[in-house]
Scaffold this active site. Sequence first.
Site, short mmCIF file in Angstrom:
data_model
loop_
_atom_site.label_atom_id
_atom_site.label_comp_id
_atom_site.label_asym_id
_atom_site.label_seq_id
_atom_site.Cartn_x
_atom_site.Cartn_y
_atom_site.Cartn_z
CG HIS A 308 14.42 -7.21 -39.89
ND1 HIS A 308 13.09 -7.50 -39.97
CD2 HIS A 308 15.00 -7.72 -41.00
CE1 HIS A 308 12.87 -8.18 -41.08
NE2 HIS A 308 14.01 -8.32 -41.73
CG ASP A 365 21.58 -8.04 -45.67
OD1 ASP A 365 21.76 -9.00 -46.43
OD2 ASP A 365 20.55 -7.34 -45.67
#
Length: 431
Positions: A308, A365
């Site tokens: 991320h 996710d």
Amino acid sequence: MSDTAKLELDGRTLELPVIVGTEGERALDIRELRNQTGCISYDESYGNTGSCQSAITFIDGDKGILRFRGIPIEELAEYSSFVETAYLIIYGHLPAQVQRQRFSALLTEYQTIHEDMKFHFEGFPSSAHPMAILSAMINAASCFIPELTRNYDPVAFERIAARLISQVRTLAAYAYRKSHGLPSIYPKRKYAYTQNFLHMMFSSPDEDYEIHPAVLKALDLIFLLHADHEQNCSTSTVRMVASSRANLFASAAAGVCALWGPLHGGANQAVIEMLKEIQETGDDGSRFLEKVKRKDGEHRAKLMGFGHRVYKSYDPRARIIKARCDEVLEQLGVHDPLVDIAKKLEETALRDPYFLERKLYPNVDFYSGLIMQAIGIPLDMFTVIFAIGRMPGWIANYKEVIEDPGGRIYRPRQIYQGRALNHYTPSDIRC
Ligand code: ACO
């Protein structure tokens, strides 16, 4: 701590004010940089650039903290619902009972789309991806709202925002039904937000879908966890479009397009595809991880659902989803071998120096796709679910841009690296 920074360039010193956020983050205010020095800043892909000051969401990526309007995501996941959280994000505070009722009443009032919209759905081939249909249909829906072309009015905006949150769910369900060759199902007034979405997705004209409480709770949680995430790719897109004073629906449609990419919202679909590929090749994940680390192959395989830009520790949403994933699978009596592969991948990656050194942890996710699969959401709808969930965040960011009295159009600069002056050559003498 100093409240200015000094920049020395060409024998001159420029003082740059330091802006401090409410949680102590510091930024150099370079708004006078070009005027004073002729230089611009260079920060490709914006890893060090604050594009705005916002009061909506706080993230501390090193500590794994996420808060909407100051409230920790863990508390909202435990006690709130998607609709209440949407109100919080857009209006800045939890709704009083009467505000909550009014908001819900508006969502119900606008849940049905204009009947003429059905003709627009007819034009798509059945192979169309629901994200393509969704973004096109959000734009098409704007044609039925004359107020959108008028100047911003906060009272009208309340209705327009509720209409978008409500209708995106109807459009998404219709997009799914269209892309699977199924007849559309109208929403029902008696159902609340998430129930209604499941009904429009899975009921048939002759039989209502029976909604399992575990499925309802899981989907509402997924919407809630995705409700905002500060200046990610799609939200920045929405703000960029909003800054030109495009209307809310046009800005949100652009957000859907940005979200679709596999490095952003499309990662939830990509995770399942990756897990299936690992399963089909008889790998337990270790061969795949070696390939990722070698950065092999045409597309340089990545461990999808990992990494991320902001979180350099465990994404707090992933932690919540992972725990809920186990619960949901147990309640539904589902055993999914992909979950075992995912857990093994996570365990191995989190011991591997490649991932540790780069601070790559599971993001939202990694497990959200597994829950969606367990509750029966089709693979090509995963990113659409993300878009429905993200709508309150896009609306709140749109509102911040439009209501900023000093707001200017967003317009980054560039450093030109192309050919210097190069005159036109007539076609007959070109070689
Ligand atoms: N698998 C393997 N290696 C990775 C991964 C990954 N998932 N993510 C980053 N890396 C590596 C990069 O190759 C790079 O390696 P290098 O230092 O040897 O060059 C290093 O880690 C740093 O990565 P960046 O590319 O600088 O990370 P960036 O902040 O630009 O990208 C992103 C973040 C896009 C999320 C990236 O981690 C990624 O592609 N992840 C997989 C896709 C994904 O899960 N996206 C969902 C994000 S969450 C969301 O949008 C809701």
